[in-house]
Design a protein around this motif. Structure first.
Motif, PDB file in Angstrom:
ATOM      1  N   LYS A  46       0.813  -1.218   0.000  1.00 28.92           N
ATOM      2  CA  LYS A  46       0.000   0.000   0.000  1.00 28.92           C
ATOM      3  C   LYS A  46       0.847   1.269   0.000  1.00 28.92           C
ATOM      4  O   LYS A  46       0.423   2.313  -0.508  1.00 28.92           O
ATOM      5  CB  LYS A  46      -0.925  -0.002   1.220  1.00 28.92           C
ATOM      6  CG  LYS A  46      -2.007  -1.082   1.147  1.00 28.92           C
ATOM      7  CD  LYS A  46      -2.901  -1.028   2.383  1.00 28.92           C
ATOM      8  CE  LYS A  46      -3.982  -2.115   2.295  1.00 28.92           C
ATOM      9  NZ  LYS A  46      -4.868  -2.096   3.497  1.00 28.92           N
ATOM     10  N   ASP A  47       2.044   1.185   0.592  1.00 30.43           N
ATOM     11  CA  ASP A  47       2.887   2.386   0.661  1.00 30.43           C
ATOM     12  C   ASP A  47       3.841   2.490  -0.527  1.00 30.43           C
ATOM     13  O   ASP A  47       4.786   3.282  -0.513  1.00 30.43           O
ATOM     14  CB  ASP A  47       3.677   2.410   1.963  1.00 30.43           C
ATOM     15  CG  ASP A  47       4.584   1.192   2.121  1.00 30.43           C
ATOM     16  OD1 ASP A  47       4.432   0.238   1.318  1.00 30.43           O
ATOM     17  OD2 ASP A  47       5.423   1.188   3.043  1.00 30.43           O
ATOM     18  N   PHE A  48       3.619   1.666  -1.558  1.00 31.69           N
ATOM     19  CA  PHE A  48       4.463   1.704  -2.753  1.00 31.69           C
ATOM     20  C   PHE A  48       3.697   2.410  -3.868  1.00 31.69           C
ATOM     21  O   PHE A  48       2.528   2.124  -4.106  1.00 31.69           O
ATOM     22  CB  PHE A  48       4.847   0.279  -3.187  1.00 31.69           C
ATOM     23  CG  PHE A  48       5.883   0.231  -4.273  1.00 31.69           C
ATOM     24  CD1 PHE A  48       7.230   0.307  -3.963  1.00 31.69           C
ATOM     25  CD2 PHE A  48       5.514   0.131  -5.609  1.00 31.69           C
ATOM     26  CE1 PHE A  48       8.197   0.272  -4.957  1.00 31.69           C
ATOM     27  CE2 PHE A  48       6.463   0.097  -6.609  1.00 31.69           C
ATOM     28  CZ  PHE A  48       7.819   0.167  -6.282  1.00 31.69           C
ATOM     29  N   HIS A  49       4.371   3.320  -4.585  1.00 30.93           N
ATOM     30  CA  HIS A  49       3.675   4.162  -5.558  1.00 30.93           C
ATOM     31  C   HIS A  49       4.330   4.057  -6.932  1.00 30.93           C
ATOM     32  O   HIS A  49       5.212   4.866  -7.275  1.00 30.93           O
ATOM     33  CB  HIS A  49       3.681   5.623  -5.103  1.00 30.93           C
ATOM     34  CG  HIS A  49       3.187   5.811  -3.710  1.00 30.93           C
ATOM     35  ND1 HIS A  49       4.029   5.830  -2.623  1.00 30.93           N
ATOM     36  CD2 HIS A  49       1.931   5.954  -3.229  1.00 30.93           C
ATOM     37  CE1 HIS A  49       3.321   6.001  -1.517  1.00 30.93           C
ATOM     38  NE2 HIS A  49       2.047   6.078  -1.848  1.00 30.93           N
ATOM     39  N   PRO A  50       3.925   3.074  -7.749  1.00 33.21           N
ATOM     40  CA  PRO A  50       4.495   2.948  -9.090  1.00 33.21           C
ATOM     41  C   PRO A  50       3.947   4.027 -10.033  1.00 33.21           C
ATOM     42  O   PRO A  50       2.980   4.728  -9.708  1.00 33.21           O
ATOM     43  CB  PRO A  50       4.053   1.563  -9.533  1.00 33.21           C
ATOM     44  CG  PRO A  50       2.797   1.311  -8.781  1.00 33.21           C
ATOM     45  CD  PRO A  50       2.948   2.014  -7.469  1.00 33.21           C
ATOM     46  N   ASN A  51       4.567   4.149 -11.172  1.00 36.16           N
ATOM     47  CA  ASN A  51       4.084   5.063 -12.201  1.00 36.16           C
ATOM     48  C   ASN A  51       2.622   4.751 -12.545  1.00 36.16           C
ATOM     49  O   ASN A  51       2.252   3.580 -12.618  1.00 36.16           O
ATOM     50  CB  ASN A  51       4.966   4.915 -13.448  1.00 36.16           C
ATOM     51  CG  ASN A  51       4.615   5.897 -14.535  1.00 36.16           C
ATOM     52  OD1 ASN A  51       3.621   5.723 -15.238  1.00 36.16           O
ATOM     53  ND2 ASN A  51       5.442   6.910 -14.701  1.00 36.16           N
ATOM     54  N   PRO A  52       1.769   5.751 -12.747  1.00 32.49           N
ATOM     55  CA  PRO A  52       0.349   5.498 -13.051  1.00 32.49           C
ATOM     56  C   PRO A  52       0.127   4.551 -14.222  1.00 32.49           C
ATOM     57  O   PRO A  52      -0.819   3.752 -14.207  1.00 32.49           O
ATOM     58  CB  PRO A  52      -0.188   6.906 -13.359  1.00 32.49           C
ATOM     59  CG  PRO A  52       0.705   7.818 -12.579  1.00 32.49           C
ATOM     60  CD  PRO A  52       2.059   7.193 -12.608  1.00 32.49           C
ATOM     61  N   LYS A  53       0.997   4.615 -15.224  1.00 30.14           N
ATOM     62  CA  LYS A  53       0.839   3.707 -16.364  1.00 30.14           C
ATOM     63  C   LYS A  53       1.068   2.254 -15.943  1.00 30.14           C
ATOM     64  O   LYS A  53       0.463   1.341 -16.500  1.00 30.14           O
ATOM     65  CB  LYS A  53       1.792   4.098 -17.480  1.00 30.14           C
ATOM     66  CG  LYS A  53       1.466   5.431 -18.143  1.00 30.14           C
ATOM     67  CD  LYS A  53       2.442   5.745 -19.264  1.00 30.14           C
ATOM     68  CE  LYS A  53       2.110   7.084 -19.910  1.00 30.14           C
ATOM     69  NZ  LYS A  53       3.058   7.438 -20.999  1.00 30.14           N
ATOM     70  N   LEU A  54       1.932   2.063 -14.967  1.00 31.56           N
ATOM     71  CA  LEU A  54       2.182   0.705 -14.480  1.00 31.56           C
ATOM     72  C   LEU A  54       1.021   0.189 -13.636  1.00 31.56           C
ATOM     73  O   LEU A  54       0.770  -1.020 -13.598  1.00 31.56           O
ATOM     74  CB  LEU A  54       3.483   0.657 -13.680  1.00 31.56           C
ATOM     75  CG  LEU A  54       4.767   0.876 -14.487  1.00 31.56           C
ATOM     76  CD1 LEU A  54       5.990   0.777 -13.586  1.00 31.56           C
ATOM     77  CD2 LEU A  54       4.878  -0.136 -15.624  1.00 31.56           C
TER      78      LEU A  54
END
Length: 706
Positions: free
Chosen positions: A549-557
């Motif tokens: 939950k605290d990980f923020h990948p690129n929106p496209k990913l």
């Protein structure tokens, strides 16, 4: 003079000081008032220049700063920086020591300076007259060892090396036992070549003659490895001296070498390569009561090609045994001088030293510097002073050693191994020696180097030089000590030769042992089971489609991950990237390791894989396939350097040590495999027939071969 400017008078600031003085000489107003006053005072003084050789620059001869102004540090740094140029390194005496830089410093000293008592900074000496300090620094830096370390950016490394070298402990006399051991090994090396020449006249063996000190160097490494509690040393080298190393270091039975000369094959032994390409492994008990495994890798004629193979091989052993710092397993690479400077794979492999996924804790390099490459002299084959200059760019310390001084070699080996274990970096010994014969035993070197070989013809062997050195120490040695060793070596080889004939010893290929002993070269009689339970597949899908939950990948990913969820339940077709990751997951879930490396392998050249995700907020990485289950195998995917030759060789070597892992090299584009052709030809496609060596390496060539 203010304190900031006065600092220029201390340390290694000679060039800057000369520059200021030159500006002052042209235009006094171009420098500050305190410098004008200082230089004016110097111009008004008279200095005695002792034994001037005329080598000192005019400005320095005219007005050298007095010792109490400059301090001793500048003189010491001169030795540290360029003492190697003044060292006696060439056993043939062709390349003379260049004392220009050192003598520029010494010629400015007066008798008063030389008798001044100073703090020496030398371990075990303390305060001493300056001339005594100079004598010590001559021993440390200008004898038969030339140290190149001053360019190291890391202060701790540089100062550690200096503290070790600038100590009475470093140059203390060796024990009688150490000296006799050195003589034994150097005599073994010499007599082995003589023995082969007499028994197998006209046969190629790529003699070590002229470079016999390699054998005591390797012997010392093995013994020191025992003291450092190391488990295994893996050696890679070309053909010159290989048979000597096999018998006198790895302790391959000499009878097997004799059988290879006589080409006496066994009924079940089939291979298609020459004797000086074969490998071997053994275990030796060191004097420290520690067993050390020794392996010499199989090698083709292609010089330096084995370098990345050996380092990859060691990395796999370290991974299996969880030797994270690389202090238990060490690669040793033995090079030729012309090849080290000329072969690009050397630089490619050196570049892997500090790259995550390729580090081994440091490779121990030895250059057998024959001062010739086949018929080509150094000035024809490289643009640098030393064959090893390439390595300076990688911040590797280099120690040049006169090949006729085994004692100097022993000192350097101990220092290098201690440095490697402490700083986990490569080290290099440049063993400056010569090649007594031609490129091979049937070649005539006097055709192209008549002057050099006239010197060699009249130059005594290292063994004879060292024997005379020991004989001169009459209070410690008697001739019986020397004769006992010589007679033992001679008898041992003669007994092995007779035994090989009596027992009709046949050739053997040392392969398919250790971890490979459970594998067969025969085809499988059935397909392996590859089915997965539904809950296993669910765990793989969950790992690939759920992120913390605290990980923020690129929106496209995020969109890609959502699509993979749909693929998993059949809403949309499975694409290549997801299928590949599922297959990797199935292997991992069965407990097998996977190692995938290549240029941009984490994301994939075509942005199809995304095996590693990157947090958009902090740049941290997350590997979904490392989170399937507790019992899964280890998964690592590595973005490699922009290299094909070395990286493919590395992965091939890795696969040899870990047959239970899926090892994959991926080309960025399929046709980029061209630049790794030597590895394909000389190892991957031919090692099974040449050396009975098997590999499970998988090569991916995306986008075809265009």
């Amino acid at each position: 003079m203010n304190s900031e400017n006065s600092m220029l008078l201390y340390g290694d600031n000679t060039l800057l000081l000369e520059g200021l003085y030159e500006e002052y000489s042209k235009n006094p107003s171009s420098v500050s008032e305190d410098w004008r006053k200082f230089f004016s005072e110097l111009d008004s003084q008279k200095y005695t220049n002792g034994k001037s050789t005329g080598l000192v620059s005019p400005s320095i001869e005219k007005s050298p700063p007095p010792l109490h102004e400059m301090g001793i540090l500048n003189l010491q740094n001169a030795y540290r920086r360029q003492g190697h140029l003044a060292a006696n390194l060439d056993p043939l005496g062709i390349n003379k020591p260049n004392r220009k830089f050192i003598d520029q410093k010494l010629n400015n000293l007066t008798e008063i300076d030389l008798n001044t008592v100073v703090e020496s900074g030398i371990g075990g000496v303390g305060k001493a007259k300056l001339k005594e300090v100079i004598d010590w620094f001559e021993k440390f830096y200008c004898s038969t060892i030339g140290s190149e370390h001053y360019y190291l950016v890391n202060d701790e490394e540089r100062e550690w090396l200096q503290s070790k070298m600038e100590s009475t402990e470093y140059v203390k006399d060796l024990t009688k036992g150490e000296k006799l051991r050195l003589f034994e090994k150097v005599f073994q090396a010499e007599y082995f070549e003589e023995f082969l020449a007499k028994k197998f006249v006209g046969k190629k063996r790529f003699s070590l003659e002229g470079g016999e000190t390699l054998i005591p160097i390797l012997d010392t490494i093995v013994e020191e490895a025992g003291k450092h509690d190391m488990n295994q040393l893996v050696i890679g080298m070309a053909h010159r001296g290989r048979l000597n190393v096999l018998v006198n270091i790895i302790e391959k039975p000499a009878g097997l070498i004799f059988a290879e000369f006589e080409e006496k094959t066994g009924e079940d032994e089939h291979y298609a390569d020459v004797k000086y390409h074969l490998g071997y492994h053994n275990t030796k008990m060191t004097k420290a009561k520690k067993e050390v495994k020794l392996s010499l890798g199989f090698n083709p004629s292609h010089l330096e090609a084995v370098n990345p193979v050996i380092t990859g091989n060691v990395r796999a052993k370290q991974a299996i045994e969880k030797d994270k710092l690389g202090v238990k397993y060490m690669p040793i690479l033995i090079h030729g001088d012309a090849a080290f400077a000329g072969q690009g794979v050397v630089a490619e492999t050196l570049n892997l030293m500090n790259i995550e996924g390729y580090t081994t804790g440091g490779t121990f390099h030895i250059v057998i510097n024959n001062q010739i490459g086949f018929t080509t002299l150094p000035n024809e084959s490289r643009s640098t002073l030393y064959a090893t200059d390439l390595a300076k760019g990688f911040q590797i310390p280099i120690f040049h050693v006169n090949g006729d001084d085994p004692e100097a070699a022993l000192r350097v080996v101990k220092l290098c191994l201690e440095y490697r274990q402490k700083f986990h970096k490569d080290v290099i010994i440049d063993l400056i020696c010569y090649r007594r014969l031609g490129h091979n035993e049937t070649d005539e070197p006097a055709f192209t180097q008549p002057l050099m070989y006239d010197i060699i013809k009249n130059h005594k062997s290292t063994s004879k030089i060292y024997e005379a050195r020991l004989a001169a120490q009459q209070s410690e040695f008697v001739q019986e000590d020397i004769d006992f060793i010589k007679n033992g070596v001679k008898k041992g080889l003669e007994d092995s030769f007779q035994r090989a004939k009596e027992r009709d010893i046949r050739m053997q290929v040392d392969t398919m042992k250790g971890l490979w002993s459970n594998y067969s070269k025969e085809p499988l009689d059935s397909e392996p089971a590859t089915k997965l339970l539904s809950n296993q597949m669910e765990a793989i899908v969950r790992a690939l489609t759920e992120i913390p939950k605290d990980f923020h990948p690129n929106p496209k990913l995020i969109r890609l991950i959502e699509n993979r969820k749909k693929m998993a339940i059949g809403e949309i077709p499975i694409d290549w990237g997801f299928a590949e990751l599922l297959s990797f997951g199935s292997i991992l879930e069965n407990g097998f390791r996977i190692r995938l490396s290549g240029q941009d392998a984490q994301r994939g050249t075509f942005s199809h894989r995304h095996a590693i995700l990157v947090d958009s907020n902090n740049g941290k990485k997350y590997s979904p396939l490392c989170h399937i289950s507790e019992k899964q195998g280890n998964f690592e995917v590595i973005n490699s350097s922009l290299s094909e030759y070395a990286v493919l060789g590395y992965e091939y070597g890795y696969s040899l040590s870990d047959p239970n892992a899926l090892v994959i090299w991926e080309a960025q584009f399929g046709d980029f495999a061209n630049t790794a052709q030597v590895i394909f030809d000389q190892f991957i496609s031919s090692s099974e027939i040449k050396w009975q060596k098997m590999s499970g390496l998988v090569v991916l060539l995306p986008h075809g071969y265009e």
